[in-house]
Design a protein around this motif. Structure first.
Motif, PDB file in Angstrom:
ATOM      1  N   ASN A 145       0.865  -1.187   0.000  1.00 52.48           N
ATOM      2  CA  ASN A 145       0.000   0.000   0.000  1.00 52.48           C
ATOM      3  C   ASN A 145       0.901   1.236   0.000  1.00 52.48           C
ATOM      4  N   PRO A 146       1.105   1.834  -1.155  1.00 51.61           N
ATOM      5  CA  PRO A 146       2.078   2.933  -1.280  1.00 51.61           C
ATOM      6  C   PRO A 146       1.719   4.153  -0.425  1.00 51.61           C
ATOM      7  N   PHE A 147       2.755   4.874  -0.026  1.00 57.25           N
ATOM      8  CA  PHE A 147       2.572   6.140   0.675  1.00 57.25           C
ATOM      9  C   PHE A 147       2.431   7.250  -0.370  1.00 57.25           C
ATOM     10  N   ASP A 148       1.519   8.167  -0.132  1.00 58.14           N
ATOM     11  CA  ASP A 148       1.314   9.295  -1.029  1.00 58.14           C
ATOM     12  C   ASP A 148       2.287  10.405  -0.635  1.00 58.14           C
ATOM     13  N   LYS A 149       3.123  10.837  -1.566  1.00 54.85           N
ATOM     14  CA  LYS A 149       4.140  11.847  -1.253  1.00 54.85           C
ATOM     15  C   LYS A 149       3.506  13.169  -0.804  1.00 54.85           C
ATOM     16  N   GLU A 150       2.233  13.387  -1.183  1.00 53.82           N
ATOM     17  CA  GLU A 150       1.553  14.611  -0.770  1.00 53.82           C
ATOM     18  C   GLU A 150       1.367  14.664   0.751  1.00 53.82           C
ATOM     19  N   TRP A 151       1.388  13.474   1.395  1.00 50.50           N
ATOM     20  CA  TRP A 151       1.181  13.418   2.839  1.00 50.50           C
ATOM     21  C   TRP A 151       2.500  13.435   3.620  1.00 50.50           C
ATOM     22  N   THR A 152       3.632  13.493   2.915  1.00 48.61           N
ATOM     23  CA  THR A 152       4.926  13.561   3.597  1.00 48.61           C
ATOM     24  C   THR A 152       5.139  14.970   4.141  1.00 48.61           C
ATOM     25  N   LYS A 153       5.316  15.084   5.454  1.00 53.94           N
ATOM     26  CA  LYS A 153       5.461  16.381   6.111  1.00 53.94           C
ATOM     27  C   LYS A 153       6.702  16.386   7.001  1.00 53.94           C
ATOM     28  N   GLU A 154       7.285  17.557   7.152  1.00 50.98           N
ATOM     29  CA  GLU A 154       8.454  17.710   8.012  1.00 50.98           C
ATOM     30  C   GLU A 154       8.027  17.721   9.476  1.00 50.98           C
ATOM     31  N   GLY A 155       8.832  17.058  10.311  1.00 52.55           N
ATOM     32  CA  GLY A 155       8.518  17.013  11.732  1.00 52.55           C
ATOM     33  C   GLY A 155       9.773  16.859  12.566  1.00 52.55           C
ATOM     34  N   ASP A 156       9.592  16.822  13.874  1.00 50.35           N
ATOM     35  CA  ASP A 156      10.730  16.702  14.793  1.00 50.35           C
ATOM     36  C   ASP A 156      11.098  15.243  15.019  1.00 50.35           C
ATOM     37  N   PHE A 157      12.385  14.951  14.864  1.00 51.58           N
ATOM     38  CA  PHE A 157      12.900  13.622  15.226  1.00 51.58           C
ATOM     39  C   PHE A 157      13.873  13.819  16.379  1.00 51.58           C
ATOM     40  N   HIS A 158      13.614  13.088  17.461  1.00 50.24           N
ATOM     41  CA  HIS A 158      14.432  13.248  18.671  1.00 50.24           C
ATOM     42  C   HIS A 158      15.594  12.255  18.643  1.00 50.24           C
ATOM     43  N   VAL A 159      16.779  12.783  18.328  1.00 51.08           N
ATOM     44  CA  VAL A 159      17.985  11.947  18.281  1.00 51.08           C
ATOM     45  C   VAL A 159      18.301  11.432  19.678  1.00 51.08           C
ATOM     46  N   ASN A 160      18.187  12.313  20.658  1.00 50.22           N
ATOM     47  CA  ASN A 160      18.340  11.948  22.065  1.00 50.22           C
ATOM     48  C   ASN A 160      17.594  12.988  22.895  1.00 50.22           C
TER      49      ASN A 160
END
Length: 316
Positions: free
Chosen positions: A232-247
């Motif tokens: 079930n492919p991901f729609d690139k239109e729904w790709t959004k920038e967000g916070d990733f907590h490295v530590n």
């Protein structure tokens, strides 16, 4: 925290073969009539019969050893590198050294085989090589919808003669090759090795080595190529920038894919686990530990963990 994405495609393929009969139990509709139930009993009988056939396949004789080696290796690497990302293919390491053992004898042979987790008092040399051969045939099946291929190559100093028996067994059992190499001409040797890998990974790994030791006796390389599409492919239109907590102190911005759908998932006190299927009878298993649980999960990570999560999984 460190990303915990287990990338042992070949390992999980082996595990799937080992417990093939568990595959669809969690997908059964709870509401069914007597006729459907009778039909399912017949299907179950067929699966049990198929299970016994699977257990006699050569790759099953090595699956226990491969699984244990894979999890033991991961736990050790995770312990040695607590703050770094880890990406490796455990079956690639096992296959490469099993292939190398074809050219070894006596104590050297024993150390290689025992080093990748085999007990030679329980399984014979022939069974080990036949098991890897069968596993490679399954993994390199060109008729599968996804592309998965892997192989090994040995580049040996031209000062040493390569025995024809070794070349024949390497090709027959491991679909692998050995080449005579002039390491004193280090630039030429580097290009020879990199060219071989580039060709066999469809150009994805263009420069495996940036230098070669002129005093090398041999270089053993392994490559693995995997390409698949999500079921079930991901729609690139729904790709959004967000916070990733490295530590706890560092956060970075990254693109997050997103979609709504039904997936097999398990929620426990230690982690959230989700299986995302590819087209072609394979899945990626994502494990998101609860805060502070990463080290605990890693050091207890084994075949039983996978089975426990699989039993708890439901489509949701």
């Amino acid at each position: 925290m460190r990303v915990f994405l287990f990338l042992g495609v070949a390992l999980l393929f082996t595990l799937a073969l080992a417990d093939h009969h568990e595959g669809d139990h969690h997908d059964k509709d709870d509401h069914h009539d007597h006729k459907k139930d009778h039909h399912k009993k017949g299907e179950h009988h067929g699966k049990v019969h198929h299970q016994h056939q699977n257990e006699s396949m050569p790759c099953h004789k090595i699956s226990h050893y491969n699984s244990k080696f894979s999890f033991d290796l991961y736990r050790q690497v995770a312990l040695d590198h607590p703050s770094e990302n880890i990406v490796f293919s455990p079956i690639s390491i096992s296959t490469a050294f099993a292939f190398l053992s074809l050219g070894a004898k006596a104590q050297t042979y024993s150390q290689i085989i025992e080093g990748i987790g085999f007990n030679t008092s329980e399984i014979s040399e022939q069974e080990i090589h036949e098991g890897f051969h069968h596993l490679l045939v399954l993994l390199n099946d060109v008729n599968r919808e996804l592309q998965l291929s892997g192989g090994n190559a040995l580049f040996i100093s031209q000062e040493y003669k390569i025995l024809q028996t070794f070349l024949d067994e390497a090709k027959k059992l491991y679909h692998s090759e050995a080449f005579s190499t002039d390491f004193e001409n280090d630039e030429e040797a580097k290009n020879q090795i990199n060219g071989y890998v580039k060709k066999n990974t469809h150009g994805k790994i263009a420069e495996l080595l940036d230098s070669v030791n002129k005093d090398a006796i041999f270089v053993l390389i392994n490559y693995i190529y995997f390409k698949a599409k999500w079921e079930n492919p991901f729609d690139k239109e729904w790709t959004k920038e967000g916070d990733f907590h490295v530590n706890e102190k560092k956060t970075v911005k990254v693109p997050f894919m997103s979609r709504t759908g039904f997936y097999k998932a398990a929620f426990t006190d230690e982690a959230t686990v989700i299986s995302i299927p590819y087209k072609g009878d394979a899945s990626a298993l994502f494990i998101l530990p609860e805060i502070g649980k990463l080290s605990e999960i890693e050091q207890n990570f084994d075949k039983d963990s996978i089975h426990k999560w699989k039993k708890l999984m439901h489509k949701r």
